[in-house]
Enzyme design. Structure first.
Site, mmCIF file in Angstrom:
data_model
loop_
_atom_site.group_PDB
_atom_site.id
_atom_site.type_symbol
_atom_site.label_atom_id
_atom_site.label_comp_id
_atom_site.label_asym_id
_atom_site.label_seq_id
_atom_site.Cartn_x
_atom_site.Cartn_y
_atom_site.Cartn_z
ATOM 1 N N ARG A 98 0.825 -1.110 0.130
ATOM 2 C CA ARG A 98 -0.053 -0.078 -0.021
ATOM 3 C C ARG A 98 0.823 1.541 -0.113
ATOM 4 O O ARG A 98 0.615 2.117 -0.557
ATOM 5 C CB ARG A 98 -0.942 0.051 1.084
ATOM 6 C CG ARG A 98 -1.698 1.121 1.441
ATOM 7 C CD ARG A 98 -2.410 1.806 -0.216
ATOM 8 N NE ARG A 98 -3.282 0.610 -0.689
ATOM 9 C CZ ARG A 98 -3.474 0.762 -1.959
ATOM 10 N NH1 ARG A 98 -3.004 1.978 -2.742
ATOM 11 N NH2 ARG A 98 -4.059 -0.089 -2.618
ATOM 12 N N LYS A 133 1.743 25.563 -3.246
ATOM 13 C CA LYS A 133 0.629 24.689 -2.902
ATOM 14 C C LYS A 133 0.555 23.168 -3.062
ATOM 15 O O LYS A 133 0.338 22.732 -4.010
ATOM 16 C CB LYS A 133 -0.611 25.445 -3.902
ATOM 17 C CG LYS A 133 -0.697 26.912 -3.403
ATOM 18 C CD LYS A 133 -1.668 27.492 -4.426
ATOM 19 C CE LYS A 133 -2.076 29.211 -4.345
ATOM 20 N NZ LYS A 133 -2.893 29.526 -5.408
ATOM 21 N N LYS A 165 4.241 39.624 -2.171
ATOM 22 C CA LYS A 165 3.033 39.146 -2.277
ATOM 23 C C LYS A 165 1.910 40.168 -1.847
ATOM 24 O O LYS A 165 2.240 41.045 -1.206
ATOM 25 C CB LYS A 165 2.622 37.706 -1.639
ATOM 26 C CG LYS A 165 3.663 36.455 -2.168
ATOM 27 C CD LYS A 165 3.368 34.958 -1.599
ATOM 28 C CE LYS A 165 1.735 34.688 -2.074
ATOM 29 N NZ LYS A 165 1.613 34.287 -3.291
ATOM 30 N N GLU A 198 4.338 40.420 -6.677
ATOM 31 C CA GLU A 198 3.034 39.864 -7.306
ATOM 32 C C GLU A 198 2.085 41.295 -7.533
ATOM 33 O O GLU A 198 1.929 41.987 -6.584
ATOM 34 C CB GLU A 198 2.402 38.889 -6.255
ATOM 35 C CG GLU A 198 0.941 38.290 -6.754
ATOM 36 C CD GLU A 198 0.434 37.526 -5.599
ATOM 37 O OE1 GLU A 198 0.860 36.396 -5.354
ATOM 38 O OE2 GLU A 198 -0.052 38.115 -4.537
ATOM 39 N N ASP A 219 -1.205 38.113 -11.233
ATOM 40 C CA ASP A 219 -1.929 37.144 -10.330
ATOM 41 C C ASP A 219 -3.261 37.622 -10.706
ATOM 42 O O ASP A 219 -3.871 38.683 -10.405
ATOM 43 C CB ASP A 219 -1.601 37.686 -8.787
ATOM 44 C CG ASP A 219 -2.515 36.596 -7.956
ATOM 45 O OD1 ASP A 219 -2.421 35.493 -8.191
ATOM 46 O OD2 ASP A 219 -3.151 36.954 -7.044
#
Length: 288
Positions: A98, A133, A165, A198, A219
């Site tokens: 597994r 992410k 960001k 960004e 973005d």
């Protein structure tokens, strides 16, 4: 911690959660000295990734196992093709089954989805990149799968690059720091790293250009705004598009003229590939 040690730790955690306390079923009904060979078979078309991870996991369970990769990581497999053959103690193969299938399924899913994006833009000179992410704990392996499928790895952690960001911009504005000033501060302490910022609209873009960063990330901007950015931003600044990228629109975004398209979905939303492990022969094994 080095890359090799990180991989070892990920595999150890996966084995610990499944077989650290043993395998009651296998230990009760399968003779310890029984030997055999098993094939891992792709049940659908896919780009394979995770074979080397599976090999390491198998050998951690039993160093005497023989593992032969029939299809190397980064290569395509057709439904029904054998990806790997494992020979040795049946009990050891069953204990690892597994865990190795989980690695192959998820990482091949990442590679397969990445390859689909790469194929969409392959003639346009645009790179498909990953993001941060990722599934917690699996970032290193997911980025490996992206790379194996022809994608580009972006920064693996917060220390590996400078990216200003949206929330940085909010905090900067609260302290009266302009976008160009923020870029200047980042460049002053970059120590050779590229500085990226960004932006979410053309007004922010104009201010960012004034600060002369190395890269500007567009973005969640519309196609029209992306095209406008490509026309107005100096070629000395690279352009990255991110946010809202799908297989249906990635080619249009690439045709707009950006240099890189980053896609969070290739890691956080990749569907697992279906593999099975089937025993193909049986043979006596030497008594321990």
């Amino acid at each position: 911690m080095g890359t090799h040690n990180q991989i070892e730790r990920i595999i150890d955690i996966a084995l610990e959660e499944d077989v650290a306390r043993g395998d009651r079923t296998t230990e009760l009904i399968i003779p310890a000295n029984m030997g055999g060979s098993a094939a891992i078979i792709a049940r659908e078309d896919a780009v394979v990734a995770g074979g080397e991870i599976a090999r390491i996991a198998l050998l951690k369970v039993d160093q005497s196992l023989e593992v032969k990769m029939e299809i190397q990581d980064g290569n395509p497999a057709k439904a029904g093709e054998v990806v790997m053959v494992i020979t040795g103690r049946v009990t050891s193969i069953l204990k690892a089954e597994r865990v190795i299938l989980n690695f192959l399924s998820h990482l091949s899913g990442v590679a397969t989805l990445t390859a689909r994006y790469v194929e969409k833009v392959k003639d346009l000179g645009v790179k498909i990149g990953d993001t941060r992410k990722t599934l917690p704990g699996l970032r290193l392996l997911e980025k490996y799968a992206v790379y194996a499928a022809g994608g580009q790895n972006n920064r693996p952690d917060l220390a590996s690059g400078i990216l200003i960001k949206d929330n940085h911009l909010v905090a900067m504005a609260a302290k009266g720091i302009s976008i160009s000033e923020g870029i200047a501060k980042a460049k002053a302490g970059a120590n050779g790293m590229k500085v990226e910022i960004e932006v979410q609209n053309l007004e922010q873009l104009k201010q960012a250009v004034d600060g002369k960063p190395d890269i500007i990330m567009l973005d969640n901007m519309s196609l029209d705004d992306i095209r406008e950015a490509v026309k107005t931003v100096p070629t000395t600044i690279s352009l990255e598009a991110s946010g809202g990228i799908t297989l249906e629109n990635v080619r249009e975004v690439a045709e707009a003229g950006v240099d890189l398209i980053s896609v969070g979905a290739i890691t956080h939303s990749a569907r697992g590939v279906n593999f099975s492990l089937d025993f193909v022969t049986g043979r006596p094994a030497a008594q321990e």
